[in-house]
Enzyme design. Structure first.
Site, PDB file in Angstrom:
ATOM      1  CG  HIS A   1     -32.975 -39.063  20.960  1.00 43.23           C
ATOM      2  ND1 HIS A   1     -33.526 -38.459  19.840  1.00 43.23           N
ATOM      3  CD2 HIS A   1     -33.982 -39.788  21.509  1.00 43.23           C
ATOM      4  CE1 HIS A   1     -34.795 -38.819  19.717  1.00 43.23           C
ATOM      5  NE2 HIS A   1     -35.094 -39.610  20.718  1.00 43.23           N
TER       6      HIS A   1
ATOM      7  CE  LYS B   1     -43.070 -42.610  18.540  1.00 41.98           C
ATOM      8  NZ  LYS B   1     -41.768 -42.259  19.158  1.00 41.98           N
TER       9      LYS B   1
ATOM     10  NE  ARG C   1     -39.979 -37.757  26.114  1.00 42.13           N
ATOM     11  CZ  ARG C   1     -40.445 -37.824  24.875  1.00 42.13           C
ATOM     12  NH1 ARG C   1     -40.157 -36.852  24.025  1.00 42.13           N
ATOM     13  NH2 ARG C   1     -41.188 -38.829  24.492  1.00 42.13           N
TER      14      ARG C   1
ATOM     15  CB  SER D   1     -38.652 -37.069  17.330  1.00 38.43           C
ATOM     16  OG  SER D   1     -37.412 -37.469  17.873  1.00 38.43           O
TER      17      SER D   1
HETATM   18  O1  PNS Z   1     -38.048 -43.736  19.528  1.00 41.38           O
HETATM   19  P1  PNS Z   1     -39.251 -44.646  19.638  1.00 41.38           P
HETATM   20  O2  PNS Z   1     -40.178 -44.447  18.464  1.00 41.38           O
HETATM   21  O3  PNS Z   1     -39.962 -44.531  20.962  1.00 41.38           O
HETATM   22  O4  PNS Z   1     -38.648 -46.143  19.545  1.00 41.38           O
HETATM   23  C1  PNS Z   1     -39.508 -47.259  19.575  1.00 41.38           C
HETATM   24  C2  PNS Z   1     -38.746 -48.476  19.052  1.00 41.38           C
HETATM   25  C3  PNS Z   1     -38.254 -48.237  17.625  1.00 41.38           C
HETATM   26  C4  PNS Z   1     -37.539 -48.757  19.955  1.00 41.38           C
HETATM   27  C5  PNS Z   1     -39.729 -49.682  19.111  1.00 41.38           C
HETATM   28  O5  PNS Z   1     -40.847 -49.435  18.304  1.00 41.38           O
HETATM   29  C6  PNS Z   1     -39.050 -50.970  18.673  1.00 41.38           C
HETATM   30  O6  PNS Z   1     -38.377 -51.601  19.458  1.00 41.38           O
HETATM   31  N1  PNS Z   1     -39.232 -51.286  17.369  1.00 41.38           N
HETATM   32  C7  PNS Z   1     -38.634 -52.471  16.798  1.00 41.38           C
HETATM   33  C8  PNS Z   1     -39.687 -53.593  16.677  1.00 41.38           C
HETATM   34  C9  PNS Z   1     -39.845 -54.318  18.003  1.00 41.38           C
HETATM   35  O7  PNS Z   1     -38.898 -54.801  18.594  1.00 41.38           O
HETATM   36  N2  PNS Z   1     -41.092 -54.371  18.452  1.00 41.38           N
HETATM   37  C10 PNS Z   1     -41.451 -54.991  19.711  1.00 41.38           C
HETATM   38  C11 PNS Z   1     -41.275 -54.008  20.840  1.00 41.38           C
HETATM   39  S1  PNS Z   1     -41.701 -54.745  22.374  1.00 41.38           S
END
Ligand code: PNS
Length: 163
Positions: free
Chosen positions: A17, A41, A91, A128
């Site tokens: 990150h 998650k 990645r 993570s």
């Molecule tokens: O680090 P991660 O878990 O890959 O991040 C994923 C994250 C938190 C960026 C994604 O789940 C997200 O954007 N969550 C907020 C809710 C949202 O916008 N959902 C629609 C995504 S298209």
């Protein structure tokens, strides 16, 4: 070039990150690290305030970076942070498939474009999930997380040597 939003669950924030933030700082005027919730998650273990504290400690040596928790959607966070785009790290092709669908959705729903940054090859194994797994078993994760965050994570997951 404006400021970008770097959304993620950061559970916890790790060296991969930090690499994305540092690469984004070469391309953009600033980075807002958005600590968010990933509904896919539910097994995340660190609370929001600790995830924010860890990401802030990791980025404290960098200028032009802020770390904030955001509830709700990434496109709403982008709007409220006043950024022009989202940045994401990749990645591997597995990341690409997941991120590409989110990028298409965020553009279609919120009009917010996404820029990808390839992660450093020597960080491509860092995740993570594995950090949590190893730390919960008392293993050593110090090679995968910023040194400024080691004590914060150790307070949550005491290393085997301290038990
Ligand atoms: O680090 P991660 O878990 O890959 O991040 C994923 C994250 C938190 C960026 C994604 O789940 C997200 O954007 N969550 C907020 C809710 C949202 O916008 N959902 C629609 C995504 S298209």
């Amino acid at each position: 070039m404006g400021t970008v939003l770097y959304p993620g669950s950061f559970d916890p924030f790790h060296l991969g990150h930090l690499d994305v933030v540092e690469q984004a700082l070469h391309l953009f005027d600033g980075v807002v690290v958005a600590v968010m919730h990933n509904p896919d998650k539910p097994t995340g273990v660190l609370g929001t305030s600790l995830r924010v504290d860890i990401a802030r400690a990791a980025c404290a040596h960098l200028g032009r970076v802020t770390v904030e928790p955001f509830p709700g959607l990434a496109v709403e966070a982008a709007r409220s942070a006043g950024v022009a785009a989202i940045v994401k790290g990749l990645r591997n092709t597995g990341d690409f498939e997941v991120e590409q669908q989110m990028a298409h959705t965020n553009l279609a729903v919120g009009g917010v474009p996404t820029v990808y940054v390839p992660c450093r090859a020597d960080y491509s194994h860092i995740s993570s999930r594995f950090i949590r797994d190893i730390a919960q078993h008392g293993g050593d994760v110090s090679s995968m997380i910023p040194s400024a965050t080691v004590s914060l994570l150790a307070a949550q997951f005491p290393p085997r040597s301290a038990r």
